[in-house]
Design a protein around this motif. Structure first.
Motif, PDB file in Angstrom:
ATOM      1  N   ILE A 293       0.822  -1.205   0.000  1.00  0.00           N
ATOM      2  CA  ILE A 293       0.000   0.000   0.000  1.00  0.00           C
ATOM      3  C   ILE A 293       0.858   1.258   0.000  1.00  0.00           C
ATOM      4  N   ASN A 294       2.128   1.113   0.436  1.00  0.00           N
ATOM      5  CA  ASN A 294       3.010   2.286   0.429  1.00  0.00           C
ATOM      6  C   ASN A 294       3.193   2.841  -0.977  1.00  0.00           C
ATOM      7  N   GLN A 295       3.134   1.956  -1.989  1.00  0.00           N
ATOM      8  CA  GLN A 295       3.250   2.441  -3.364  1.00  0.00           C
ATOM      9  C   GLN A 295       2.081   3.366  -3.700  1.00  0.00           C
ATOM     10  N   PHE A 296       0.897   2.994  -3.231  1.00  0.00           N
ATOM     11  CA  PHE A 296      -0.271   3.846  -3.453  1.00  0.00           C
ATOM     12  C   PHE A 296      -0.122   5.155  -2.683  1.00  0.00           C
ATOM     13  N   ARG A 297       0.415   5.029  -1.467  1.00  0.00           N
ATOM     14  CA  ARG A 297       0.600   6.242  -0.660  1.00  0.00           C
ATOM     15  C   ARG A 297       1.590   7.188  -1.335  1.00  0.00           C
ATOM     16  N   ASP A 298       2.612   6.615  -1.958  1.00  0.00           N
ATOM     17  CA  ASP A 298       3.572   7.468  -2.662  1.00  0.00           C
ATOM     18  C   ASP A 298       2.885   8.214  -3.797  1.00  0.00           C
ATOM     19  N   TRP A 299       1.962   7.530  -4.481  1.00  0.00           N
ATOM     20  CA  TRP A 299       1.230   8.185  -5.563  1.00  0.00           C
ATOM     21  C   TRP A 299       0.365   9.309  -5.017  1.00  0.00           C
ATOM     22  N   ARG A 300      -0.298   9.041  -3.849  1.00  0.00           N
ATOM     23  CA  ARG A 300      -1.169  10.061  -3.263  1.00  0.00           C
ATOM     24  C   ARG A 300      -0.363  11.291  -2.848  1.00  0.00           C
ATOM     25  N   ALA A 301       0.917  11.094  -2.558  1.00  0.00           N
ATOM     26  CA  ALA A 301       1.743  12.224  -2.138  1.00  0.00           C
ATOM     27  C   ALA A 301       1.814  13.304  -3.210  1.00  0.00           C
ATOM     28  N   ARG A 302       1.509  12.948  -4.467  1.00  0.00           N
ATOM     29  CA  ARG A 302       1.538  13.935  -5.543  1.00  0.00           C
ATOM     30  C   ARG A 302       0.428  14.972  -5.389  1.00  0.00           C
ATOM     31  N   LEU A 303      -0.528  14.704  -4.497  1.00  0.00           N
ATOM     32  CA  LEU A 303      -1.601  15.663  -4.252  1.00  0.00           C
ATOM     33  C   LEU A 303      -1.123  16.866  -3.446  1.00  0.00           C
ATOM     34  N   SER A 304       0.083  16.791  -2.894  1.00  0.00           N
ATOM     35  CA  SER A 304       0.617  17.887  -2.088  1.00  0.00           C
ATOM     36  C   SER A 304       0.615  19.189  -2.878  1.00  0.00           C
ATOM     37  N   ASN A 305       0.422  20.289  -2.143  1.00  0.00           N
ATOM     38  CA  ASN A 305       0.436  21.606  -2.782  1.00  0.00           C
ATOM     39  C   ASN A 305       1.253  22.580  -1.935  1.00  0.00           C
ATOM     40  N   ALA A 306       1.098  23.863  -2.190  1.00  0.00           N
ATOM     41  CA  ALA A 306       1.915  24.859  -1.488  1.00  0.00           C
ATOM     42  C   ALA A 306       1.608  24.905  -0.004  1.00  0.00           C
ATOM     43  N   ASP A 307       0.387  24.517   0.398  1.00  0.00           N
ATOM     44  CA  ASP A 307      -0.007  24.585   1.811  1.00  0.00           C
ATOM     45  C   ASP A 307       0.163  23.270   2.550  1.00  0.00           C
ATOM     46  N   PHE A 308      -0.083  22.157   1.837  1.00  0.00           N
ATOM     47  CA  PHE A 308      -0.187  20.873   2.525  1.00  0.00           C
ATOM     48  C   PHE A 308       0.671  19.799   1.852  1.00  0.00           C
ATOM     49  N   THR A 309       1.182  18.904   2.683  1.00  0.00           N
ATOM     50  CA  THR A 309       1.961  17.768   2.213  1.00  0.00           C
ATOM     51  C   THR A 309       1.214  16.489   2.570  1.00  0.00           C
ATOM     52  N   LEU A 331      -9.601  26.548   7.059  1.00  0.00           N
ATOM     53  CA  LEU A 331     -10.727  26.181   6.201  1.00  0.00           C
ATOM     54  C   LEU A 331     -10.235  25.571   4.892  1.00  0.00           C
ATOM     55  N   ARG A 332      -9.101  26.062   4.377  1.00  0.00           N
ATOM     56  CA  ARG A 332      -8.547  25.471   3.154  1.00  0.00           C
ATOM     57  C   ARG A 332      -8.089  24.030   3.414  1.00  0.00           C
ATOM     58  N   LEU A 333      -7.589  23.783   4.613  1.00  0.00           N
ATOM     59  CA  LEU A 333      -7.171  22.440   4.979  1.00  0.00           C
ATOM     60  C   LEU A 333      -8.364  21.477   4.969  1.00  0.00           C
ATOM     61  N   PHE A 334      -9.470  21.913   5.569  1.00  0.00           N
ATOM     62  CA  PHE A 334     -10.636  21.037   5.607  1.00  0.00           C
ATOM     63  C   PHE A 334     -11.257  20.879   4.218  1.00  0.00           C
ATOM     64  N   LEU A 369     -18.371  33.930   5.542  1.00  0.00           N
ATOM     65  CA  LEU A 369     -17.715  32.626   5.640  1.00  0.00           C
ATOM     66  C   LEU A 369     -18.415  31.555   4.806  1.00  0.00           C
ATOM     67  N   TRP A 370     -19.643  31.850   4.387  1.00  0.00           N
ATOM     68  CA  TRP A 370     -20.434  30.818   3.730  1.00  0.00           C
ATOM     69  C   TRP A 370     -19.783  30.240   2.471  1.00  0.00           C
ATOM     70  N   PRO A 371     -19.174  31.021   1.583  1.00  0.00           N
ATOM     71  CA  PRO A 371     -18.563  30.419   0.394  1.00  0.00           C
ATOM     72  C   PRO A 371     -17.532  29.342   0.736  1.00  0.00           C
ATOM     73  N   ALA A 372     -16.724  29.594   1.764  1.00  0.00           N
ATOM     74  CA  ALA A 372     -15.722  28.594   2.152  1.00  0.00           C
ATOM     75  C   ALA A 372     -16.387  27.360   2.752  1.00  0.00           C
ATOM     76  N   ILE A 373     -17.404  27.561   3.581  1.00  0.00           N
ATOM     77  CA  ILE A 373     -18.120  26.439   4.194  1.00  0.00           C
ATOM     78  C   ILE A 373     -18.876  25.649   3.127  1.00  0.00           C
ATOM     79  N   ARG A 374     -19.495  26.368   2.215  1.00  0.00           N
ATOM     80  CA  ARG A 374     -20.227  25.705   1.124  1.00  0.00           C
ATOM     81  C   ARG A 374     -19.287  24.803   0.320  1.00  0.00           C
ATOM     82  N   SER A 375     -18.087  25.274   0.055  1.00  0.00           N
ATOM     83  CA  SER A 375     -17.122  24.479  -0.715  1.00  0.00           C
ATOM     84  C   SER A 375     -16.815  23.163  -0.010  1.00  0.00           C
TER      85      SER A 375
END
Length: 818
Positions: A293-309, A331-334, A369-375
């Protein structure tokens, strides 16, 4: 031999506990008492073998943490396999002496080699040795085990940790992976004492210091006091914290709690701390486990962006300090979690828990705050994000209204979870529905896919029960008020607020109708259409009801309720697009056989609820009834049975049939009764067979049919038959009966709703009461929720609705038998 439980020393420890509430002297004191008994028994029985074996206390006893009625785990350690046979009689005498002293001994005889061997199918043995101490016998043999254990653990620690983690995950899954149970098992439920020890075991296997120091002094001590109380209260190893025990402990705790609800909040707060540490220990162990499953996890790591790893299938903050400088990142994290369904890491959780004040201040300064919560709410994994928000306490920061239901217990034998957990599970049910492949549920998934704005539906679910934390009698009204307050605060547009308020205000309408109204009475469809108004609202309300019922407990959405909800949706949908027929059948459809004239006079709903094949089959039953005046057919439909009867009408025939079914131990789920102008009846009962009487005994089906036939003919004393059944176990009455009359629900009859504590023969007693008052029963609807029975009758007297005088007289009689 004197029982340990009756000795002055035992009683002194018990008295001290109830005076102080401190569990530590109980655990240590009882361990010492049992040590004395075990050593005395050893001196009497094991003297011939004393130099050839060692007594090792393991498990909780090995930790010197012995609860009043726990098992006593003792390992009898020998050097060679043959010694088990050689010393069989002394060992048997030792075991007998401990049992005679009133102890629940759990013992095993093992060699040193056996104890230092990995047991793939018995990991519990290896784990129990993590908590061990020499009790008696040969110190040399005990020392040999101690000498070999470090090498064994060094070699097999990782495997043991994997197996232990797998067992823990299975145990958690058994309890739906949550500690928010209304009646938790304080040992086995997530966040219980087993998880406290789990964290310590995994730490030992990693070679780290156990993280339980502060846990044992705080949550551990709290749960130990509670378990000691439960054991003393029951006089046995009882770990289920049921409603009665909650009430008792809230009064007997030192100091006492103001109410059981206050006590349970304290319980859940402690369980949350233990659960969090256990989850983090499990995550740490599983991340260290190499696998495919670590191979899949390595693939998921590509989802990282400027804020989150993304690392090891967990979300980390790239720059944790940004939480203070830019609170919007929370809120961006959630939103990131809601989009990808990846849980946040333990380290991320810790940091979020420290940002409550920062986020609260940010929310005050942001009216939009609603636009962020709606998202967040509109994304596929909104449920995962909301649970993460709840676990870190940030959901209550964003919506302070949620404090009303946080860890709130509303005693109910039908519901399984606290109000906040139930709410989160409803949203998880909504999410799961999108990927549902079950044909019976897929039709609800299709309705869900037709809802344009799932964010509003999700918000409505989030607030649909928030009013339960108030003293207001109508929680739906209070929930609307609190939701309106929250929606205005976050800047939700007015039109969207109205849609959410409608869903919350009417969130019980469909479940109430499916449980207490005749779904095929035109008045029911008309009422639903008038109340709901549009097909769009109906779809939202239907999916919300599906999620709400499914989240009550894992078995709440039975195939029967699923079908009832579908029928409720269907008849409301039909009414919203066209007018339904009303009145009674006067002219037969041309496609029906002429022999079907016996259905003239039935309510027109009969034609809507039965296919042509059904009607033709009923005609055949009618013909079969000619010789004896009655025909009975019993057939299986999935997990339930249906009995259909055609017979000549007579007084109390419906009550007799209901009583006959109850006398066989059947649970009646629904019943219909039709009568024509010629004095023929068509009665249908849908029932379950909880004891599988019909499954396990083929001849019982025929006997039941014969019993129903005799009941329909008036040849059976049903009341005597019911008296011959074993009396059900008595328990404290929790549900006070109530009777409600509604003369507007139907054009030709009065609706009578009785809510009472369910018991065998209840339907018979209620139906017999109507019959004794010369009332005709047209339709009966039955639904049972835990101990609560909801029975609805459509009745008439002399072909008309009940008079106020008759209603008053019936109310007293019905309450008397309920």
């Amino acid at each position: 031999m004197e029982k340990l439980h009756s000795t002055p020393a035992w009683q002194r420890i018990e008295r001290a506990f109830f005076e102080t509430g401190d569990p530590r002297p109980v655990l240590a004191g009882l361990s010492t008492l049992v040590d004395e008994v075990a050593l005395a028994a050893c001196g009497v029985a094991l003297t011939p073998a004393a130099n050839h074996l060692a007594l090792i206390a393991v498990g909780g006893y090995g930790r010197s943490e012995l609860f009043p009625f726990s098992d006593i785990d003792i390992l009898i350690l020998i050097e060679q396999e043959g010694q088990a046979v050689e010393f069989r009689e002394p060992i048997a005498e030792f075991v007998r002496l401990l049992w005679d002293s009133g102890l629940r001994l759990s013992h095993s005889v093992r060699t040193v080699a056996d104890c230092t061997e990995l047991h793939e199918q018995n990991v519990e043995l290896n784990v129990s040795l993590l908590d061990r101490r020499l009790l008696g016998g040969s110190p040399d043999i005990g020392a040999k085990l101690e000498a070999k254990m470090p090498l064994f653990l060094q070699k097999h620690a990782r495997t043991l940790a994997e197996r232990l983690s797998r067992l823990a995950r299975l145990r958690h899954h058994k309890y739906q992976d949550t500690f928010y149970h209304l009646e938790p098992d304080i040992k086995e439920t997530p966040g219980g004492l087993r998880d406290l020890h789990l964290s310590a075991w995994l730490a030992k296997l990693r070679g780290a210091d156990p993280p339980t120091g502060s846990l044992e002094e705080g949550p551990g001590r709290f749960l130990s006091a509670l378990r000691s109380f439960l054991h003393y209260r029951a006089g046995r190893d009882q770990n289920l914290l049921n409603f009665e025990a909650q009430e008792d402990y809230s009064q007997h705790a030192t100091p006492p709690f103001a109410s059981p609800a206050d006590f349970m909040r304290e319980y859940f707060q402690n369980a949350r701390i233990i659960d969090r540490e256990a989850r983090r220990s499990l995550d740490s162990t599983e991340r260290a486990t190499p696998s495919l499953i670590n191979q899949f996890r390595d693939w998921r790591a590509r989802l990282s962006n400027a804020d989150f790893t993304v690392s090891n299938e967990r979300v980390f903050l790239r720059t944790p300090a940004q939480l203070e400088k830019d609170p919007a990142i929370t809120l961006r994290l959630f939103e990131f979690v809601a989009r990808h369904g990846i849980p946040i890491a333990a380290e991320t959780e810790r940091r979020l828990e420290q940002t409550h004040a920062v986020l609260a201040e940010y929310c005050k300064q942001q009216p939009e705050l609603w636009p962020a919560i709606r998202s967040i709410l509109a994304l596929p994994h909104a449920a995962t994000a909301l649970r993460a928000m709840h676990n870190t306490g940030l959901l209550q920061v964003l919506f302070p209204e949620w404090n009303n239901i946080s860890c709130l217990v509303v005693p109910d034998y039908y519901h399984r979870y606290t109000v906040d957990e139930h709410t989160l599970v409803t949203i998880e049910q909504l999410s799961d529905l999108r990927h549902c492949s079950d044909p019976t549920r897929k039709r609800f998934a299709e309705i869900s896919s037709e809802i344009e704005d799932t964010a509003l539906l999700c918000f409505a679910l989030l607030f649909h029960d928030v009013g339960k934390g108030s003293d207001s009698g109508d929680h739906s009204t209070r929930s609307v008020e609190l939701a309106r307050q929250a929606m205005q605060r976050v800047g939700m547009p007015g039109e969207e607020q109205e849609r959410v308020e409608f869903l919350i205000e009417h969130h019980l309408d469909l479940s109430t109708v499916m449980n207490s109204r005749d779904l095929f009475d035109p008045a029911t469809a008309l009422m639903l259409a008038e109340r709901i108004g549009t097909i769009e609202k109906l779809k939202g309300l239907t999916v919300l009801t599906y999620a709400d019922i499914s989240a009550v407990n894992p078995a709440a959405m039975t195939p029967w309720r699923l079908e009832q909800l579908w029928q409720t949706y269907r008849i409301a949908h039909q009414e919203l697009v066209r007018e339904l027929e009303t009145g009674r059948i006067q002219e037969l459809p041309k496609e029906l056989p002429q022999l079907a004239t016996f259905i003239k006079g039935f309510p027109t709903r009969y034609l809507r609820t039965h296919s042509q094949a059904d009607i033709e089959h009923h005609v055949q039953l009618k013909e079969l009834s000619r010789p004896t005046g009655v025909a009975v057919e019993i057939e299986r439909m999935g997990g339930v049975y249906r009995a259909t009867l055609v017979a000549r009408d007579r007084p109390a025939v419906f009550a007799s049939l209901a009583g006959a079914l109850s006398s066989f131990g059947m649970d009646i789920l629904k019943a219909e009764a039709f009568a024509n102008a010629q004095g023929l009846i068509l009665d249908t009962f849908v029932f379950s067979d909880p004891k599988r009487t019909l499954d396990l005994n083929a001849q019982e089906m025929e006997r039941l049919g014969h019993t129903l036939e005799r009941a329909a003919q008036g040849k059976l004393n049903v009341e005597q038959l019911l008296k011959s059944r074993p009396a059900p176990p008595r328990h404290k009455r929790r549900i006070e009966p109530s009777v409600h009359f509604d003369s507007e629900a139907c054009a030709t009859a009065t609706l009578v709703e009785i809510i009472a504590e369910d018991r065998p023969g209840l339907l018979y007693d209620l139906a017999a009461t109507f019959s004794a008052a010369d009332c005709n029963i047209d339709v009966v609807l039955i639904d049972t929720e835990g101990r609560k029975a909801i029975d609805v009758f459509y009745v008439a007297s002399d072909g008309r609705k009940l008079t106020p005088e008759l209603e008053a007289a019936l109310e007293q009689k019905l309450l008397a038998v309920a």
